[in-house]
Design a protein around this motif. Structure first.
Motif, PDB file in Angstrom:
ATOM      1  N   ILE A 148      68.243   5.914  33.286  1.00  0.00           N
ATOM      2  CA  ILE A 148      69.601   5.401  33.476  1.00  0.00           C
ATOM      3  C   ILE A 148      70.603   6.487  33.099  1.00  0.00           C
ATOM      4  CG2 ILE A 148      71.284   3.645  32.816  1.00  0.00           C
ATOM      5  CD1 ILE A 148      68.958   1.807  32.105  1.00  0.00           C
ATOM      6  N   LEU A 149      71.518   6.773  34.014  1.00  0.00           N
ATOM      7  CA  LEU A 149      72.613   7.708  33.782  1.00  0.00           C
ATOM      8  C   LEU A 149      73.920   6.933  33.737  1.00  0.00           C
ATOM      9  CD1 LEU A 149      71.600  10.390  36.464  1.00  0.00           C
ATOM     10  CD2 LEU A 149      70.823  10.229  34.077  1.00  0.00           C
ATOM     11  N   GLY A 150      74.930   7.521  33.120  1.00  0.00           N
ATOM     12  CA  GLY A 150      76.228   6.860  33.049  1.00  0.00           C
ATOM     13  C   GLY A 150      77.363   7.810  33.363  1.00  0.00           C
ATOM     14  N   THR A 151      78.441   7.274  33.900  1.00  0.00           N
ATOM     15  CA  THR A 151      79.650   8.055  34.138  1.00  0.00           C
ATOM     16  C   THR A 151      80.865   7.156  33.997  1.00  0.00           C
ATOM     17  OG1 THR A 151      80.769   9.583  35.658  1.00  0.00           O
ATOM     18  CG2 THR A 151      79.649   7.694  36.648  1.00  0.00           C
ATOM     19  N   PHE A 152      81.993   7.764  33.647  1.00  0.00           N
ATOM     20  CA  PHE A 152      83.267   7.056  33.672  1.00  0.00           C
ATOM     21  C   PHE A 152      84.368   8.069  33.919  1.00  0.00           C
ATOM     22  CE2 PHE A 152      82.801   8.234  29.193  1.00  0.00           C
ATOM     23  CZ  PHE A 152      84.070   8.706  28.864  1.00  0.00           C
ATOM     24  N   GLY A 153      85.503   7.582  34.385  1.00  0.00           N
ATOM     25  CA  GLY A 153      86.616   8.466  34.695  1.00  0.00           C
ATOM     26  C   GLY A 153      87.848   8.156  33.873  1.00  0.00           C
ATOM     27  N   GLY A 154      88.840   9.039  34.003  1.00  0.00           N
ATOM     28  CA  GLY A 154      90.111   8.801  33.345  1.00  0.00           C
ATOM     29  C   GLY A 154      90.953   7.826  34.152  1.00  0.00           C
ATOM     30  N   MET A 164      82.411  11.936  40.407  1.00  0.00           N
ATOM     31  CA  MET A 164      81.525  10.784  40.279  1.00  0.00           C
ATOM     32  C   MET A 164      80.713  10.566  41.560  1.00  0.00           C
ATOM     33  SD  MET A 164      84.448   8.593  38.290  1.00  0.00           S
ATOM     34  CE  MET A 164      83.560   7.197  37.592  1.00  0.00           C
ATOM     35  N   ASP A 165      81.346  10.828  42.708  1.00  0.00           N
ATOM     36  CA  ASP A 165      80.633  10.753  43.986  1.00  0.00           C
ATOM     37  C   ASP A 165      79.463  11.729  44.007  1.00  0.00           C
ATOM     38  OD1 ASP A 165      82.241   8.818  45.192  1.00  0.00           O
ATOM     39  OD2 ASP A 165      83.566  10.288  46.120  1.00  0.00           O
ATOM     40  N   GLY A 166      79.758  12.983  43.694  1.00  0.00           N
ATOM     41  CA  GLY A 166      78.722  14.006  43.733  1.00  0.00           C
ATOM     42  C   GLY A 166      77.601  13.717  42.754  1.00  0.00           C
ATOM     43  N   PHE A 167      77.958  13.280  41.549  1.00  0.00           N
ATOM     44  CA  PHE A 167      76.971  12.973  40.513  1.00  0.00           C
ATOM     45  C   PHE A 167      76.042  11.851  40.981  1.00  0.00           C
ATOM     46  CE2 PHE A 167      75.821  10.891  36.406  1.00  0.00           C
ATOM     47  CZ  PHE A 167      75.210  11.962  35.791  1.00  0.00           C
ATOM     48  N   TYR A 168      76.638  10.794  41.497  1.00  0.00           N
ATOM     49  CA  TYR A 168      75.852   9.653  41.983  1.00  0.00           C
ATOM     50  C   TYR A 168      74.932  10.088  43.125  1.00  0.00           C
ATOM     51  CZ  TYR A 168      74.810   5.016  43.892  1.00  0.00           C
ATOM     52  OH  TYR A 168      74.172   3.889  44.348  1.00  0.00           O
ATOM     53  N   ASN A 169      75.492  10.791  44.092  1.00  0.00           N
ATOM     54  CA  ASN A 169      74.699  11.189  45.262  1.00  0.00           C
ATOM     55  C   ASN A 169      73.593  12.173  44.905  1.00  0.00           C
ATOM     56  OD1 ASN A 169      76.121   9.536  47.056  1.00  0.00           O
ATOM     57  ND2 ASN A 169      77.676  11.099  47.416  1.00  0.00           N
ATOM     58  N   GLY A 170      73.867  13.032  43.934  1.00  0.00           N
ATOM     59  CA  GLY A 170      72.827  13.956  43.481  1.00  0.00           C
ATOM     60  C   GLY A 170      71.656  13.223  42.846  1.00  0.00           C
ATOM     61  N   ALA A 171      71.968  12.198  42.051  1.00  0.00           N
ATOM     62  CA  ALA A 171      70.904  11.399  41.438  1.00  0.00           C
ATOM     63  C   ALA A 171      70.102  10.653  42.500  1.00  0.00           C
ATOM     64  CB  ALA A 171      71.504  10.422  40.431  1.00  0.00           C
ATOM     65  N   MET A 172      70.798  10.123  43.514  1.00  0.00           N
ATOM     66  CA  MET A 172      70.100   9.411  44.582  1.00  0.00           C
ATOM     67  C   MET A 172      69.213  10.372  45.392  1.00  0.00           C
ATOM     68  SD  MET A 172      70.927   6.316  44.001  1.00  0.00           S
ATOM     69  CE  MET A 172      71.138   6.788  42.246  1.00  0.00           C
ATOM     70  N   TYR A 173      69.666  11.597  45.548  1.00  0.00           N
ATOM     71  CA  TYR A 173      68.864  12.599  46.263  1.00  0.00           C
ATOM     72  C   TYR A 173      67.587  12.899  45.481  1.00  0.00           C
ATOM     73  CZ  TYR A 173      67.906  16.790  49.082  1.00  0.00           C
ATOM     74  OH  TYR A 173      67.336  17.723  49.919  1.00  0.00           O
ATOM     75  N   TYR A 174      67.710  12.946  44.140  1.00  0.00           N
ATOM     76  CA  TYR A 174      66.523  13.126  43.306  1.00  0.00           C
ATOM     77  C   TYR A 174      65.556  11.968  43.528  1.00  0.00           C
ATOM     78  CZ  TYR A 174      63.493  13.740  39.281  1.00  0.00           C
ATOM     79  OH  TYR A 174      62.380  13.913  38.480  1.00  0.00           O
ATOM     80  N   ASN A 175      66.098  10.738  43.541  1.00  0.00           N
ATOM     81  CA  ASN A 175      65.246   9.576  43.779  1.00  0.00           C
ATOM     82  C   ASN A 175      64.494   9.699  45.100  1.00  0.00           C
ATOM     83  OD1 ASN A 175      66.001   8.327  41.407  1.00  0.00           O
ATOM     84  ND2 ASN A 175      67.530   6.995  42.353  1.00  0.00           N
ATOM     85  N   GLU A 176      65.210  10.141  46.114  1.00  0.00           N
ATOM     86  CA  GLU A 176      64.607  10.290  47.442  1.00  0.00           C
ATOM     87  C   GLU A 176      63.489  11.321  47.435  1.00  0.00           C
ATOM     88  OE1 GLU A 176      66.001  12.230  51.702  1.00  0.00           O
ATOM     89  OE2 GLU A 176      67.508  11.210  50.469  1.00  0.00           O
ATOM     90  N   LYS A 177      63.726  12.444  46.771  1.00  0.00           N
ATOM     91  CA  LYS A 177      62.756  13.534  46.779  1.00  0.00           C
ATOM     92  C   LYS A 177      61.557  13.259  45.876  1.00  0.00           C
ATOM     93  CE  LYS A 177      64.781  16.180  49.707  1.00  0.00           C
ATOM     94  NZ  LYS A 177      64.132  16.422  51.034  1.00  0.00           N
ATOM     95  N   HIS A 178      61.743  12.452  44.847  1.00  0.00           N
ATOM     96  CA  HIS A 178      60.680  12.250  43.864  1.00  0.00           C
ATOM     97  C   HIS A 178      60.163  10.812  43.830  1.00  0.00           C
ATOM     98  CE1 HIS A 178      60.838  16.219  41.824  1.00  0.00           C
ATOM     99  NE2 HIS A 178      62.095  16.219  42.269  1.00  0.00           N
ATOM    100  N   ASP A 179      60.611  10.002  44.786  1.00  0.00           N
ATOM    101  CA  ASP A 179      60.217   8.596  44.811  1.00  0.00           C
ATOM    102  C   ASP A 179      60.473   7.950  43.451  1.00  0.00           C
ATOM    103  OD1 ASP A 179      59.266   6.270  45.970  1.00  0.00           O
ATOM    104  OD2 ASP A 179      57.179   6.661  45.390  1.00  0.00           O
ATOM    105  N   ALA A 180      61.649   8.260  42.906  1.00  0.00           N
ATOM    106  CA  ALA A 180      62.040   7.753  41.588  1.00  0.00           C
ATOM    107  C   ALA A 180      63.045   6.615  41.745  1.00  0.00           C
ATOM    108  CB  ALA A 180      62.638   8.886  40.753  1.00  0.00           C
TER     109      ALA A 180
END
Length: 338
Positions: A148-154, A164-180
């Motif tokens: 579980i990762l977390g983010t928040f903004g000002g 936040m977009d990039g962070f979220y999408n990067g994590a989803m890309y990891y999920n895709e590549k690693h079946d995570a």
């Protein structure tokens, strides 16, 4: 309300007496948070400092204590003493546009804003921070122990949510590549809703928001809120890095938050110093024109900071993947939009 800081006054005096060749003055209006915020305003001001040292210009700044200061601060710099006026932050967009249109012979530049259509005497500075944040999200997804990762903004504005977009999408890309199945709390890129402190000043909010995310299982947190994130770092320091790691934004927080440097896995760097310097250089050379400068991974305008104290914690295979993804973003073979 109008605050010309002592440091700025001293800098101006020194250049006037000790560097008589300084025929060019760059003036800057900060957003709230202060010139020494260890993040957004400080990085932008560094561009002026670098121009003072390398180009021999004079530099001044006015700090905005509240959003109501924007217009007054900009107007106080009009009258010919500033060769270029640089405003720092998306929230100064309307005030900058109004002043520029009313003073067409005055050169302006604004950090984190671009006008469409362009205003002839305003040069925008924008950043593809989602490119670097994508790398950070992939890194965090590869490093989390809880899944579980977390983010928040000002504030919910584009220069914040692009991280936040990039962070979220990067994590989803990891999920895709690693079946995570790594989850990201605090931001939904589809609904454009998430966690926001609605300020860029309160360290207490930074601590509280990070605590809430930690209570929900997040062990790596990305605060996109300027100095507010220092409160999150303080909590991570108390909990220990086995329980919580922080990803910084704008500057390399390993250097700008030295007391808590050990809690930062990395930082998503936004080289406002580089683009501010480029604007001043263009103006000095007579090459200034309205439009936009875009900082990207390829240009070095955005990036991922070194892992510093956590270098040995990041697996070599993950480091290699991140470098391959970086190359893929640059050559266009990897799309970061989700």
């Amino acid at each position: 309300m109008l605050k010309l800081t002592f440091r700025a006054a001293v800098a101006g005096t020194f250049l006037a007496t000790g560097a008589m060749a300084a025929d060019f003055t760059a003036c800057q209006v900060t957003d709230t948070g202060g010139i020494d915020d260890n993040s957004f305003n400080q990085t932008a001001w560094q561009g002026v400092v670098n121009a003072q040292e390398q180009l021999g210009v004079d530099g001044r700044y006015l700090e905005s204590q509240a959003e109501t200061d924007y217009e007054a601060n900009i107007n106080s710099l009009l009258g010919g003493q500033c060769d270029v006026i640089i405003t720092v932050g998306f929230l100064l967009g309307d005030a900058t546009a109004a002043a520029a249109k009313a003073n067409p012979d005055q050169k302006f530049s604004i950090v984190d804003y671009a006008y469409d259509p362009a205003i002839p005497n305003v040069l925008g500075q924008v950043y593809a921070t989602d490119q670097a944040a994508f790398l950070a999200g992939y890194l965090a997804a590869g490093m989390t122990k809880t899944g579980i990762l977390g983010t928040f903004g000002g504030i919910n504005i584009p220069p914040v949510t692009i991280f936040m977009d990039g962070f979220y999408n990067g994590a989803m890309y990891y999920n895709e590549k690693h079946d995570a199945d790594v989850a990201v709390l605090g931001w939904n890129p589809d609904s454009r809703e998430g966690l926001f402190t609605n300020n860029f000043e309160s360290l207490d909010d930074g601590r509280a928001f990070a605590q809430n995310l930690y209570d929900e299982g997040a062990d790596i947190i990305l605060p996109v809120a300027g100095p507010v994130g220092l409160g999150s770092a303080a909590l991570a320091d108390e909990l220990g890095i086995e329980q919580m790691k922080i990803i910084g934004v704008d500057a390399d927080l390993f250097f700008t938050d030295p007391e808590k440097r050990h809690v930062y896995l990395t930082s998503i760097t936004k080289r406002m110093d580089s683009t501010v310097f480029a604007v001043i250089d263009r103006a000095m050379k007579g090459e200034f024109e309205g439009g936009v400068i875009v900082g990207t991974l390829e240009s070095g305008g955005v990036g991922l900071a070194p892992y510093h104290d956590m270098e040995d914690l990041v697996p070599d295979a993950l480091k290699q993947e991140i470098e391959e993804i970086r190359a893929g973003i640059i050559d266009g073979s990897i799309k970061i939009g989700g």
